[in-house]
Design a protein around this motif. Sequence first.
Motif, PDB file in Angstrom:
ATOM      1  N   ILE A  65      -1.974   7.531   2.938  1.00  0.00           N
ATOM      2  CA  ILE A  65      -2.542   7.102   1.650  1.00  0.00           C
ATOM      3  C   ILE A  65      -2.120   5.671   1.344  1.00  0.00           C
ATOM      4  O   ILE A  65      -2.930   4.852   0.903  1.00  0.00           O
ATOM      5  CB  ILE A  65      -2.096   8.058   0.522  1.00  0.00           C
ATOM      6  CG1 ILE A  65      -2.649   9.456   0.788  1.00  0.00           C
ATOM      7  CG2 ILE A  65      -2.526   7.538  -0.839  1.00  0.00           C
ATOM      8  CD1 ILE A  65      -2.051  10.533  -0.103  1.00  0.00           C
ATOM      9  N   ARG A  66      -0.857   5.343   1.596  1.00  0.00           N
ATOM     10  CA  ARG A  66      -0.380   3.983   1.337  1.00  0.00           C
ATOM     11  C   ARG A  66      -1.073   2.975   2.245  1.00  0.00           C
ATOM     12  O   ARG A  66      -1.436   1.881   1.816  1.00  0.00           O
ATOM     13  CB  ARG A  66       1.145   3.909   1.496  1.00  0.00           C
ATOM     14  CG  ARG A  66       1.908   4.600   0.386  1.00  0.00           C
ATOM     15  CD  ARG A  66       3.404   4.298   0.430  1.00  0.00           C
ATOM     16  NE  ARG A  66       3.997   4.565   1.739  1.00  0.00           N
ATOM     17  CZ  ARG A  66       4.369   5.769   2.172  1.00  0.00           C
ATOM     18  NH1 ARG A  66       4.206   6.824   1.406  1.00  0.00           N
ATOM     19  NH2 ARG A  66       4.912   5.908   3.361  1.00  0.00           N
ATOM     20  N   VAL A  67      -1.273   3.340   3.497  1.00  0.00           N
ATOM     21  CA  VAL A  67      -1.961   2.452   4.437  1.00  0.00           C
ATOM     22  C   VAL A  67      -3.390   2.218   3.967  1.00  0.00           C
ATOM     23  O   VAL A  67      -3.878   1.080   3.912  1.00  0.00           O
ATOM     24  CB  VAL A  67      -1.940   3.031   5.876  1.00  0.00           C
ATOM     25  CG1 VAL A  67      -2.870   2.246   6.787  1.00  0.00           C
ATOM     26  CG2 VAL A  67      -0.524   3.034   6.418  1.00  0.00           C
ATOM     27  N   PHE A  68      -4.089   3.296   3.616  1.00  0.00           N
ATOM     28  CA  PHE A  68      -5.469   3.188   3.140  1.00  0.00           C
ATOM     29  C   PHE A  68      -5.539   2.331   1.888  1.00  0.00           C
ATOM     30  O   PHE A  68      -6.381   1.436   1.767  1.00  0.00           O
ATOM     31  CB  PHE A  68      -6.035   4.595   2.845  1.00  0.00           C
ATOM     32  CG  PHE A  68      -7.400   4.573   2.276  1.00  0.00           C
ATOM     33  CD1 PHE A  68      -8.505   4.305   3.073  1.00  0.00           C
ATOM     34  CD2 PHE A  68      -7.605   4.824   0.916  1.00  0.00           C
ATOM     35  CE1 PHE A  68      -9.797   4.282   2.536  1.00  0.00           C
ATOM     36  CE2 PHE A  68      -8.868   4.805   0.369  1.00  0.00           C
ATOM     37  CZ  PHE A  68      -9.971   4.523   1.188  1.00  0.00           C
ATOM     38  N   LYS A  69      -4.626   2.560   0.956  1.00  0.00           N
ATOM     39  CA  LYS A  69      -4.611   1.799  -0.291  1.00  0.00           C
ATOM     40  C   LYS A  69      -4.411   0.312  -0.039  1.00  0.00           C
ATOM     41  O   LYS A  69      -5.076  -0.544  -0.631  1.00  0.00           O
ATOM     42  CB  LYS A  69      -3.508   2.330  -1.216  1.00  0.00           C
ATOM     43  CG  LYS A  69      -3.438   1.648  -2.548  1.00  0.00           C
ATOM     44  CD  LYS A  69      -2.325   2.233  -3.399  1.00  0.00           C
ATOM     45  CE  LYS A  69      -2.166   1.426  -4.660  1.00  0.00           C
ATOM     46  NZ  LYS A  69      -1.030   1.875  -5.462  1.00  0.00           N
ATOM     47  N   SER A  70      -3.489  -0.040   0.866  1.00  0.00           N
ATOM     48  CA  SER A  70      -3.246  -1.453   1.141  1.00  0.00           C
ATOM     49  C   SER A  70      -4.446  -2.101   1.830  1.00  0.00           C
ATOM     50  O   SER A  70      -4.761  -3.257   1.574  1.00  0.00           O
ATOM     51  CB  SER A  70      -1.980  -1.643   1.974  1.00  0.00           C
ATOM     52  OG  SER A  70      -2.139  -1.090   3.252  1.00  0.00           O
ATOM     53  N   LYS A  71      -5.150  -1.360   2.697  1.00  0.00           N
ATOM     54  CA  LYS A  71      -6.334  -1.911   3.356  1.00  0.00           C
ATOM     55  C   LYS A  71      -7.466  -2.109   2.355  1.00  0.00           C
ATOM     56  O   LYS A  71      -8.166  -3.117   2.402  1.00  0.00           O
ATOM     57  CB  LYS A  71      -6.764  -1.018   4.505  1.00  0.00           C
ATOM     58  CG  LYS A  71      -5.838  -1.100   5.687  1.00  0.00           C
ATOM     59  CD  LYS A  71      -6.313  -0.285   6.857  1.00  0.00           C
ATOM     60  CE  LYS A  71      -5.332  -0.460   8.013  1.00  0.00           C
ATOM     61  NZ  LYS A  71      -5.746   0.224   9.213  1.00  0.00           N
ATOM     62  N   VAL A  72      -7.639  -1.162   1.449  1.00  0.00           N
ATOM     63  CA  VAL A  72      -8.677  -1.283   0.426  1.00  0.00           C
ATOM     64  C   VAL A  72      -8.364  -2.457  -0.494  1.00  0.00           C
ATOM     65  O   VAL A  72      -9.252  -3.245  -0.835  1.00  0.00           O
ATOM     66  CB  VAL A  72      -8.812   0.037  -0.389  1.00  0.00           C
ATOM     67  CG1 VAL A  72      -9.664  -0.166  -1.621  1.00  0.00           C
ATOM     68  CG2 VAL A  72      -9.365   1.143   0.493  1.00  0.00           C
ATOM     69  N   ALA A  73      -7.117  -2.606  -0.848  1.00  0.00           N
ATOM     70  CA  ALA A  73      -6.717  -3.727  -1.721  1.00  0.00           C
ATOM     71  C   ALA A  73      -6.973  -5.055  -1.023  1.00  0.00           C
ATOM     72  O   ALA A  73      -7.384  -6.030  -1.655  1.00  0.00           O
ATOM     73  CB  ALA A  73      -5.255  -3.600  -2.102  1.00  0.00           C
ATOM     74  N   GLY A  74      -6.756  -5.119   0.302  1.00  0.00           N
ATOM     75  CA  GLY A  74      -7.007  -6.339   1.056  1.00  0.00           C
ATOM     76  C   GLY A  74      -8.488  -6.682   1.129  1.00  0.00           C
ATOM     77  O   GLY A  74      -8.864  -7.843   1.104  1.00  0.00           O
ATOM     78  N   VAL A  75      -9.336  -5.671   1.191  1.00  0.00           N
ATOM     79  CA  VAL A  75     -10.784  -5.884   1.251  1.00  0.00           C
ATOM     80  C   VAL A  75     -11.305  -6.337  -0.098  1.00  0.00           C
ATOM     81  O   VAL A  75     -12.186  -7.200  -0.175  1.00  0.00           O
ATOM     82  CB  VAL A  75     -11.504  -4.586   1.720  1.00  0.00           C
ATOM     83  CG1 VAL A  75     -13.004  -4.691   1.552  1.00  0.00           C
ATOM     84  CG2 VAL A  75     -11.123  -4.273   3.151  1.00  0.00           C
TER      85      VAL A  75
END
Length: 77
Positions: A65-75
């Motif tokens: 979840i943390r990985v997904f959240k950080s990738k979404v925030a980067g996009v």
Amino acid sequence: MNNTEEENRQLRAVLRQTQRDLAAANGRVEELEAELRTATRSLENSWSQLSVLRQSSSWRLTAPIRVFKSKVAGVIK
């Protein structure tokens, strides 16, 4: 009193003042060393708590979840 005696008296006064200054500086060094020891213990405790947290099952389970959240925030940026 001749010049030599007066000079000796002045030098003894300077020596006494220097010794007082040195004692005060040594006291301050001891205070700072105590503060440093306290801060070091606090830091070590914080690192230990962080290590325990990262080794917990909840931390590992929520990693995706943390990985997904950080990738979404980067996009989004």
